[in-house]
Design an enzyme around this catalytic site. Sequence first.
Site, PDB file in Angstrom:
ATOM      1  N   SER A 117       0.818  -1.206   0.000  1.00  7.78           N
ATOM      2  CA  SER A 117       0.000   0.000   0.000  1.00  7.78           C
ATOM      3  C   SER A 117       0.854   1.258   0.000  1.00  7.78           C
ATOM      4  O   SER A 117       0.339   2.357  -0.138  1.00  7.78           O
ATOM      5  CB  SER A 117      -0.923   0.002   1.222  1.00  7.78           C
ATOM      6  OG  SER A 117      -0.176  -0.017   2.414  1.00  7.78           O
ATOM      7  N   CYS A 118       2.159   1.107   0.171  1.00  9.38           N
ATOM      8  CA  CYS A 118       3.064   2.247   0.078  1.00  9.38           C
ATOM      9  C   CYS A 118       3.663   2.364  -1.309  1.00  9.38           C
ATOM     10  O   CYS A 118       4.514   3.198  -1.562  1.00  9.38           O
ATOM     11  CB  CYS A 118       4.190   2.137   1.106  1.00  9.38           C
ATOM     12  SG  CYS A 118       3.729   2.789   2.710  1.00  9.38           S
ATOM     13  N   GLY A 119       3.269   1.473  -2.236  1.00 10.18           N
ATOM     14  CA  GLY A 119       3.849   1.527  -3.565  1.00 10.18           C
ATOM     15  C   GLY A 119       5.190   0.836  -3.602  1.00 10.18           C
ATOM     16  O   GLY A 119       5.614   0.182  -2.658  1.00 10.18           O
TER      17      GLY A 119
END
Length: 290
Positions: A117-119
């Site tokens: 979800s942080c890439g």
Amino acid sequence: MKPFSTVEVPVMSVNGDGSATRLDVLAVEEPLEIRIIHPSTGETTISVTMRTPGSDAELAIGFLYGEGIIRSLEDVLRAGKRVRAACGKENIVVIELAESCSPDLGKLTRHFYTTSSCGVCGKASIEAIEVLPVEELPVGDLRLKAETIHEFPARIEASQALFERTGGLHAAALFTFDGDLIELREDVGRHNAMDKLIGSLVRKGELPASERIIMVSGRASFELVQKVVMAGVPVLAAVGAPSSLAVELASRFGITLIGFVRDRRFNVYTKPIRISELAKQFGPPTKGTC
């Protein structure tokens, strides 16, 4: 048919030594497949995301804008849904692009190999943004008061109709520098909420939004900062913490990144000059403040 954003399920509620069966309201989570149609590529699936049904066209348009595939609503001929007969749900959105739009699907490569979800962390992520047609945002003359920032969480909470019912949705909200809430979108995914918000601005022709602020209800990830950079929004505030790569990207593109906005406190990680009370410490005087 209007999509359902919530569903009721029976639960066994335990309180102390007692228990009872009751209905609980949950946020709906369903897959959405985003496809594009273009004369040069035909019909192509570019992403599948788990989202809360509603504002699906905005989500898709906002996603494409954030990835640099489209630069304005003029690049979009039409946006529509298809119903997959196997499940009978509206879970495919198709964006037909204008022939004048030249989609570079290579820009979407990172979405095919990341689940964080942080890439994607590392040098490649920053370089992927740097090759897009965006520049460091100028500081400008507008300033944001600390008291205004303190008020953001309560204003978001008061406008989160679905969160009030379910307790399980993220929000992305658009504010003026005076603290007026303009738009708010909710979703089970923080990135989807941001895409829905930005997609609404694309549809109204209000990007870049250089005199606006976005606040998110969760933490500030790399990808959320990326979307703010692409939208030309100078300030991103978050209830939670930023990641290290989010701070790096915000610093690179001149975004004021604010975290831990709750309980009348917050941290400023980059570009504090846009905060009225900090402006004198970090830059020359400007024409005016808000």
